[in-house]
Design a protein around this motif. Sequence first.
Motif, mmCIF file in Angstrom:
data_model
loop_
_atom_site.group_PDB
_atom_site.id
_atom_site.type_symbol
_atom_site.label_atom_id
_atom_site.label_comp_id
_atom_site.label_asym_id
_atom_site.label_seq_id
_atom_site.Cartn_x
_atom_site.Cartn_y
_atom_site.Cartn_z
ATOM 1 N N MET A 1 0.840 -1.179 0.000
ATOM 2 C CA MET A 1 0.000 0.000 0.000
ATOM 3 C C MET A 1 0.879 1.234 0.000
ATOM 4 S SD MET A 1 -2.771 1.234 2.790
ATOM 5 C CE MET A 1 -3.885 2.455 2.172
ATOM 6 N N LYS A 2 0.469 2.210 -0.780
ATOM 7 C CA LYS A 2 1.197 3.471 -0.817
ATOM 8 C C LYS A 2 0.799 4.316 0.380
ATOM 9 C CE LYS A 2 -0.851 7.103 -3.589
ATOM 10 N NZ LYS A 2 -0.842 8.059 -2.538
ATOM 11 N N LEU A 3 1.731 5.118 0.856
ATOM 12 C CA LEU A 3 1.494 5.984 2.000
ATOM 13 C C LEU A 3 0.396 6.994 1.691
ATOM 14 C CD1 LEU A 3 2.453 6.996 4.807
ATOM 15 C CD2 LEU A 3 3.987 8.515 3.574
ATOM 16 N N VAL A 4 -0.571 7.117 2.589
ATOM 17 C CA VAL A 4 -1.633 8.121 2.466
ATOM 18 C C VAL A 4 -1.205 9.306 3.320
ATOM 19 C CG1 VAL A 4 -4.056 8.653 2.886
ATOM 20 C CG2 VAL A 4 -3.404 6.360 2.125
ATOM 21 N N SER A 5 -0.921 10.430 2.662
ATOM 22 C CA SER A 5 -0.459 11.618 3.377
ATOM 23 C C SER A 5 -1.629 12.351 4.027
ATOM 24 C CB SER A 5 0.253 12.566 2.404
ATOM 25 O OG SER A 5 -0.686 13.105 1.491
ATOM 26 N N ARG A 6 -1.331 13.282 4.931
ATOM 27 C CA ARG A 6 -2.390 14.095 5.553
ATOM 28 C C ARG A 6 -3.099 14.915 4.484
ATOM 29 N NH1 ARG A 6 -2.708 15.337 11.097
ATOM 30 N NH2 ARG A 6 -4.686 16.220 10.424
ATOM 31 N N PHE A 7 -2.352 15.420 3.499
ATOM 32 C CA PHE A 7 -2.951 16.205 2.420
ATOM 33 C C PHE A 7 -3.924 15.356 1.612
ATOM 34 C CE2 PHE A 7 -2.941 17.777 -1.959
ATOM 35 C CZ PHE A 7 -3.378 19.074 -1.748
ATOM 36 N N GLU A 8 -3.515 14.146 1.268
ATOM 37 C CA GLU A 8 -4.390 13.251 0.508
ATOM 38 C C GLU A 8 -5.620 12.868 1.330
ATOM 39 O OE1 GLU A 8 -4.432 8.938 -1.773
ATOM 40 O OE2 GLU A 8 -2.541 9.690 -0.985
ATOM 41 N N SER A 22 -9.465 0.737 6.414
ATOM 42 C CA SER A 22 -9.564 -0.720 6.379
ATOM 43 C C SER A 22 -8.446 -1.323 5.526
ATOM 44 C CB SER A 22 -10.927 -1.125 5.832
ATOM 45 O OG SER A 22 -11.037 -2.519 5.750
ATOM 46 N N GLU A 23 -8.194 -0.733 4.368
ATOM 47 C CA GLU A 23 -7.106 -1.209 3.495
ATOM 48 C C GLU A 23 -5.756 -1.087 4.194
ATOM 49 O OE1 GLU A 23 -6.933 0.379 -0.488
ATOM 50 O OE2 GLU A 23 -9.122 0.501 -0.565
ATOM 51 N N ALA A 31 2.005 -7.084 6.168
ATOM 52 C CA ALA A 31 3.400 -6.726 5.876
ATOM 53 C C ALA A 31 4.344 -7.315 6.920
ATOM 54 C CB ALA A 31 3.553 -5.209 5.846
ATOM 55 N N PRO A 32 5.552 -7.660 6.488
ATOM 56 C CA PRO A 32 6.548 -8.149 7.452
ATOM 57 C C PRO A 32 6.899 -7.050 8.461
ATOM 58 C CG PRO A 32 7.252 -8.585 5.195
ATOM 59 C CD PRO A 32 6.050 -7.691 5.119
ATOM 60 N N ARG A 33 6.999 -7.447 9.716
ATOM 61 C CA ARG A 33 7.295 -6.487 10.773
ATOM 62 C C ARG A 33 8.616 -5.772 10.500
ATOM 63 N NH1 ARG A 33 6.524 -7.916 17.032
ATOM 64 N NH2 ARG A 33 5.892 -5.824 17.582
ATOM 65 N N GLY A 34 8.599 -4.439 10.623
ATOM 66 C CA GLY A 34 9.806 -3.645 10.427
ATOM 67 C C GLY A 34 10.075 -3.252 8.983
ATOM 68 N N SER A 35 9.276 -3.751 8.056
ATOM 69 C CA SER A 35 9.498 -3.430 6.641
ATOM 70 C C SER A 35 8.961 -2.037 6.322
ATOM 71 C CB SER A 35 8.789 -4.454 5.748
ATOM 72 O OG SER A 35 7.380 -4.329 5.874
ATOM 73 N N GLN A 36 9.359 -1.514 5.177
ATOM 74 C CA GLN A 36 8.870 -0.200 4.740
ATOM 75 C C GLN A 36 7.356 -0.235 4.537
ATOM 76 O OE1 GLN A 36 10.778 2.650 4.518
ATOM 77 N NE2 GLN A 36 8.780 3.626 4.342
ATOM 78 N N GLN A 37 6.830 -1.340 4.018
ATOM 79 C CA GLN A 37 5.388 -1.468 3.826
ATOM 80 C C GLN A 37 4.658 -1.400 5.169
ATOM 81 O OE1 GLN A 37 7.627 -3.720 2.713
ATOM 82 N NE2 GLN A 37 7.402 -3.915 0.502
ATOM 83 N N HIS A 38 5.233 -2.016 6.180
ATOM 84 C CA HIS A 38 4.664 -2.010 7.524
ATOM 85 C C HIS A 38 4.626 -0.580 8.072
ATOM 86 C CE1 HIS A 38 4.514 -3.362 11.856
ATOM 87 N NE2 HIS A 38 3.687 -4.236 11.304
ATOM 88 N N LEU A 42 1.278 1.822 8.763
ATOM 89 C CA LEU A 42 1.052 2.392 10.093
ATOM 90 C C LEU A 42 0.901 3.906 10.013
ATOM 91 C CD1 LEU A 42 0.831 2.067 13.144
ATOM 92 C CD2 LEU A 42 3.329 2.155 13.256
ATOM 93 N N GLN A 43 1.770 4.570 9.258
ATOM 94 C CA GLN A 43 1.681 6.025 9.131
ATOM 95 C C GLN A 43 0.410 6.427 8.394
ATOM 96 O OE1 GLN A 43 3.771 8.206 10.711
ATOM 97 N NE2 GLN A 43 2.141 9.619 10.162
ATOM 98 N N SER A 44 0.003 5.635 7.414
ATOM 99 C CA SER A 44 -1.252 5.896 6.711
ATOM 100 C C SER A 44 -2.429 5.835 7.683
ATOM 101 C CB SER A 44 -1.462 4.892 5.577
ATOM 102 O OG SER A 44 -0.514 5.085 4.551
ATOM 103 N N MET A 45 -2.443 4.815 8.536
ATOM 104 C CA MET A 45 -3.525 4.714 9.520
ATOM 105 C C MET A 45 -3.531 5.922 10.440
ATOM 106 S SD MET A 45 -3.884 0.697 10.588
ATOM 107 C CE MET A 45 -2.241 0.525 11.251
ATOM 108 N N ARG A 46 -2.367 6.360 10.859
ATOM 109 C CA ARG A 46 -2.288 7.542 11.733
ATOM 110 C C ARG A 46 -2.823 8.780 11.019
ATOM 111 N NH1 ARG A 46 3.729 6.195 14.011
ATOM 112 N NH2 ARG A 46 3.080 4.847 15.714
#
Length: 59
Positions: A1-8, A22-23, A31-38, A42-46
């Motif tokens: 999944m691509k990062l969802v920014s605050r602007f987006e 949900s996505e 995603a594997p723990r510690g990976s860039q996707q992970h 997480l940042q997208s959810m935040r």
Amino acid sequence: MKLVSRFEAASRSTAELHGLLSEAFNAFAAAPRGSQQHRDALQSMRNIEAELATRAPKL
């Protein structure tokens, strides 16, 4: 999944944000723990949760 920014996130409807949340959650869990996707998921959810919080009805 691509990062969802605050602007987006700010440019999406509330219904779209709930779908993206949900996505992002599913991507985070898969995603594997510690990976860039992970980290991106997480940042997208935040970011999505922060935007949803600004839309919550004020008391």
